[in-house]
Design a protein around this motif. Structure first.
Motif, PDB file in Angstrom:
ATOM      1  N   MET A   1      43.247  35.146  23.592  1.00 19.67           N
ATOM      2  CA  MET A   1      42.883  34.788  24.963  1.00 19.67           C
ATOM      3  C   MET A   1      43.103  33.299  25.222  1.00 19.67           C
ATOM      4  O   MET A   1      43.715  32.911  26.213  1.00 19.67           O
ATOM      5  N   MET A   2      42.639  32.461  24.299  1.00 15.45           N
ATOM      6  CA  MET A   2      42.748  31.020  24.501  1.00 15.45           C
ATOM      7  C   MET A   2      44.190  30.536  24.414  1.00 15.45           C
ATOM      8  O   MET A   2      44.529  29.503  24.991  1.00 15.45           O
ATOM      9  N   SER A   3      45.066  31.292  23.738  1.00 11.87           N
ATOM     10  CA  SER A   3      46.475  30.895  23.694  1.00 11.87           C
ATOM     11  C   SER A   3      47.107  30.996  25.077  1.00 11.87           C
ATOM     12  O   SER A   3      48.132  30.383  25.335  1.00 11.87           O
ATOM     13  N   ARG A   4      46.487  31.757  25.954  1.00 13.37           N
ATOM     14  CA  ARG A   4      46.982  31.916  27.324  1.00 13.37           C
ATOM     15  C   ARG A   4      46.269  30.987  28.307  1.00 13.37           C
ATOM     16  O   ARG A   4      46.361  31.161  29.512  1.00 13.37           O
ATOM     17  N   PHE A   5      45.542  30.033  27.769  1.00 10.89           N
ATOM     18  CA  PHE A   5      44.835  29.042  28.583  1.00 10.89           C
ATOM     19  C   PHE A   5      45.477  27.680  28.305  1.00 10.89           C
ATOM     20  O   PHE A   5      45.135  27.004  27.351  1.00 10.89           O
ATOM     21  N   PRO A   6      46.465  27.281  29.130  1.00  8.45           N
ATOM     22  CA  PRO A   6      47.178  26.025  28.865  1.00  8.45           C
ATOM     23  C   PRO A   6      46.232  24.824  28.869  1.00  8.45           C
ATOM     24  O   PRO A   6      45.285  24.764  29.650  1.00  8.45           O
ATOM     25  N   THR A   7      46.535  23.888  27.999  1.00  2.05           N
ATOM     26  CA  THR A   7      45.714  22.691  27.892  1.00  2.05           C
ATOM     27  C   THR A   7      46.594  21.502  27.535  1.00  2.05           C
ATOM     28  O   THR A   7      47.693  21.671  26.995  1.00  2.05           O
TER      29      THR A   7
ATOM     30  N   GLY B   1      50.374  26.076  25.622  1.00  6.13           N
ATOM     31  CA  GLY B   1      49.897  27.385  26.050  1.00  6.13           C
ATOM     32  C   GLY B   1      50.829  28.457  25.530  1.00  6.13           C
ATOM     33  O   GLY B   1      52.032  28.210  25.340  1.00  6.13           O
ATOM     34  N   ARG B   2      50.294  29.636  25.286  1.00  7.77           N
ATOM     35  CA  ARG B   2      51.072  30.746  24.725  1.00  7.77           C
ATOM     36  C   ARG B   2      51.771  30.330  23.431  1.00  7.77           C
ATOM     37  O   ARG B   2      52.893  30.721  23.164  1.00  7.77           O
TER      38      ARG B   2
ATOM     39  N   VAL C   1      56.359  20.391  28.892  1.00  5.65           N
ATOM     40  CA  VAL C   1      56.119  19.110  29.549  1.00  5.65           C
ATOM     41  C   VAL C   1      55.648  19.416  30.963  1.00  5.65           C
ATOM     42  O   VAL C   1      56.222  20.261  31.655  1.00  5.65           O
ATOM     43  N   TRP C   2      54.577  18.746  31.366  1.00  5.48           N
ATOM     44  CA  TRP C   2      54.062  18.933  32.719  1.00  5.48           C
ATOM     45  C   TRP C   2      55.170  18.593  33.705  1.00  5.48           C
ATOM     46  O   TRP C   2      55.777  17.534  33.596  1.00  5.48           O
ATOM     47  N   PRO C   3      55.455  19.474  34.656  1.00  2.77           N
ATOM     48  CA  PRO C   3      56.546  19.207  35.598  1.00  2.77           C
ATOM     49  C   PRO C   3      56.242  18.011  36.499  1.00  2.77           C
ATOM     50  O   PRO C   3      55.095  17.723  36.804  1.00  2.77           O
ATOM     51  N   THR C   4      57.308  17.318  36.924  1.00  2.00           N
ATOM     52  CA  THR C   4      57.131  16.114  37.732  1.00  2.00           C
ATOM     53  C   THR C   4      56.864  16.435  39.192  1.00  2.00           C
ATOM     54  O   THR C   4      56.210  15.672  39.874  1.00  2.00           O
ATOM     55  N   GLY C   5      57.368  17.530  39.725  1.00  2.00           N
ATOM     56  CA  GLY C   5      57.156  17.868  41.129  1.00  2.00           C
ATOM     57  C   GLY C   5      56.093  18.945  41.275  1.00  2.00           C
ATOM     58  O   GLY C   5      55.220  19.097  40.452  1.00  2.00           O
TER      59      GLY C   5
END
Length: 186
Positions: A28-34, A172-173, A178-182
């Motif tokens: 479950m926690m693998s599907r919770f991005p952090t 996650g997963r 990388v967090w997207p810029t837009g």
């Protein structure tokens, strides 16, 4: 200095149901991005310690407080309790190798990254991984609470250092991104 043995409690016996539930929680926690963070501290001999952590949470803004969960028996936890301080290094998108390195337990991890620590600064928590972060929070250890095989450590934030233009690394997963810029998603 706090001895880990003073804070330990009884171990639970092996239980197949408990194991199945733990595996379900892991999935479950693998599907919770952090975000991805490396917690660092300096022990009483001046030796740096650090580990990749996934349990990090903002608790309060007044006073500014974070919490981290550290595994019992970890040399990093011992350094945190010994020094009463730590730093939370939030990794940027190009620092996946650093996340893996600090998750590996490699004894030479600090020899393989660029870092610094100003022991003379009263706000210094732990080593900063300068080239691999988008932000660092230096913390003073506050409350502690044992939960299972981890210790929840509350840290009063003494200082935050931010580096603009660096996108956060997220996990996650069981994959890094990388967090997207837009406004676009993954």
């Amino acid at each position: 200095m706090t001895e880990l043995s003073q804070l330990t409690g009884p171990k639970h016996p092996a239980d197949p149901h408990r194991t199945a539930v733990a595996e379900g929680q892991r999935a479950m926690m693998s599907r919770f991005p952090t975000g991805v963070a490396v917690l660092t501290a300096i022990d009483h001999t001046g030796t740096p310690h650090g580990m990749t952590v996934s349990s990090l949470c903002s608790v309060s803004l007044d006073p500014p407080t974070l919490l981290v969960c550290l595994r019992w028996g970890s040399p990093t936890l011992e350094a945190v309790l010994d020094s009463g301080r730590f730093a939370v290094n939030l990794l940027h998108g190009a620092a996946r190798a650093v996340a893996d390195l600090f998750a590996s337990g490699a004894p030479d991890r600090f020899d393989r990254v660029r870092w610094g620590h100003d022991a003379e600064d009263p706000r210094a928590g732990g080593p900063h991984l300068f080239h691999d972060v988008h932000a660092v929070a230096d913390c003073l250890v506050g409350d502690r609470h044992r939960s299972g095989d981890h210790l929840v450590v509350f840290g009063t934030v003494l200082r935050v250092t931010q580096h603009s233009g660096r996108q956060p690394l997220v996990y996650g997963r069981r994959e890094y991104h990388v967090w997207p810029t837009g406004g676009e998603g993954f």
